[in-house]
Motif scaffolding. Sequence first.
Motif: not given
Ligand SMILES: Nc1nc2c(c(=O)[nH]1)N[C@H]1C(S)=C(S)[C@@H](COP(=O)(O)OP(=O)(O)OC[C@H]3O[C@@H](n4cnc5c(N)ncnc54)[C@H](O)[C@@H]3O)O[C@H]1N2
Length: 601
Positions: A493-495, A447, A398, A396, A444, A378-379, A469, A476, A449, A382, A497
Amino acid sequence: MSTVFTNPLSIPVLGFCAYSGTGKTTLLKQLIPELNRRGLRLAVIKHAHHNFDIDEPGKDSYEMRKAGARQMLVASHVRWALMTEDPLDRDPDLLHLLGQLEQDKADLVLVEGFKKLALPKIELHRAAHGKPFIHTEDPNILAIACCDETKLPGEIRRLDLNNVAQIADFVQQYVRDYRPESKPSSARALPLSACELGSEQNLSVRQGIDHILEQVKPVTETELLTLDEADNRILAQDAISPVNVPQQTNSAMDGYAFAFQDNMSQPFELKGEVLAGHQYSGQLQPGEAVRIMTGAPVPLGADTIQPRELATETDGKVSFSGKIYRGQHVRLAGEDIAQGAVALSGGTRLGAAEQGLLASLGLFEMPLKRRPRIAVFSTGDEVSQPGTELKANCIYDSNRYTIKAMAKRLGCEVLDLGIIEDSEAVLSQTLSQAATQADVIISSGGVSVGNADYIKTVLAKLGEINFWRINMRPGRPLAFGKIDQTLFFGLPGNPVAVMVSFLMFVQPALRKLAGEPSGQPRLLPAIADEAMRSRSGRTEFSRGIMTLGDDGQLHVRTTGAQGSGMLSSMVKANCLVIIGEADERIEAGETVYVHPFADLL
Ligand SMILES: Nc1nc2c(c(=O)[nH]1)N[C@H]1C(S)=C(S)[C@@H](COP(=O)(O)OP(=O)(O)OC[C@H]3O[C@@H](n4cnc5c(N)ncnc54)[C@H](O)[C@@H]3O)O[C@H]1N2
Ligand code: MOO
């Protein structure tokens, strides 16, 4: 000139055409087992130019046909054949012949011959024969299988005549893409089939899956292991039955065995008893019976069993009540699996039933595919380790646990790399080391934007990476790439997703890697019990609860709030409701498709 063809079946029909001597039958004899191995059940229709016969003089069926039976159906417990006398002064009618097939028993009909019909076909061409091409006269040729030296016009799909696996890939894709020409009116178009392409990085779900699967090479290493170690493993080659199951013709009931005759006189003379694991040494004569137990071999001379409940024994004799049919309650030797038959094909995942079946054949040691090795990390600053105190503004981890659990259920060995701190040097070091140990690396987060650059920079240096995308929600953003031969999945990142992306993209890749034939995700039609929204051009995966309604049909409703961080919605759900790109809104009472979690979650 070709005659128009409209497929009357709901399964696809694909022709193979060639001049004689090109090796059509030789190829089909190799292609059919290859497609079987990939889980496709085949029907074949062959056009014969001569007055063929599959029967022989002297056989009852032959004599009855010659005596004037227009149709002769001969059947045993393993196969049946229908012979129809239908003299024509023209070619047989393919539509009529297709109508004779039992389409619930096959996934694809291969047609050999019928060159003039406008049937989708693969042309086989061997340059050395000096014969002309067929495709120049026939616009229904989808692909040409030929040798290296053959020159083809650019727009036609080229296949290697000597590469059966490649031709099988093409056929498998053809089956996957096939949509029946007339569907039952209540059925909605299958989701996951759309193929609109926005920009190069903007893909439909189907395109994402296809791009990924193209890169996956099944593991080749095998291990010779015993049944005790075979759970959830993939069989590396066909398991051929060394025995008949059952081994000998035996009784399905506790009762009496005797020879059936049209006018049987009762009572029967009782000659003895035969228990399971033993046999009756004599031969029964008409009018004689033996007491027999379930599973005991039927004595010579006997062919019918009457259950004990319908029999009365007095003074060494037995008489029966109730109707008696010849051969009733007899299990024939080999009726389950015949000696020499393929009991399980290579590529089969061994669940409880499969392990029981192998055991029932006496097979104990077998070659199994090596388990795929998966590295997970994981990365995110937070993201915190469960079991430690949660710091302010943190969450945490997950995702690592959902990913590990799903990968283990697919039989993978899992290497947990933990939470990688946000440092290019550490990420680079971790990834290059993981690439030497694992077949697949899954991360996870990071990834979308905002923060893609970080993983992008490292992966671009170590290997290759694509940021897609996908027209779907949730899930997405998706990163997919390679470091040497190791595949890399960067899940969002979203769990929720993470879980949906894993189910749709990682799962098929891990199954192919493990050696399973590629298949479609299992989708079931269900009646929506509430209105559901989507957005045109996007595939919506809602968490659903499916139940069997009082009307005997499958019904589905959503779990309520669908936020892509709400793992509780996954816990409440037993399926994903999939609303395809073509639909914007599903009204209550309409049919949607659901993908049950049963296999994996
Ligand atoms: N400007 C934009 N913002 C976002 C877009 C977009 O298209 N334009 N897409 C949204 C979508 S859809 C998603 S899905 C998320 C994916 O973002 P990332 O893959 O870069 O993930 P993070 O930003 O790092 O985290 C998103 C969310 O997930 C939580 N997270 C991350 N790792 C973990 C873990 N191991 N266990 C539990 N939760 C985790 C993190 O704290 C964030 O809350 O991006 C949207 N934004
Ligand atoms: O796709 Mo993001 O997948 O909404 O959470």
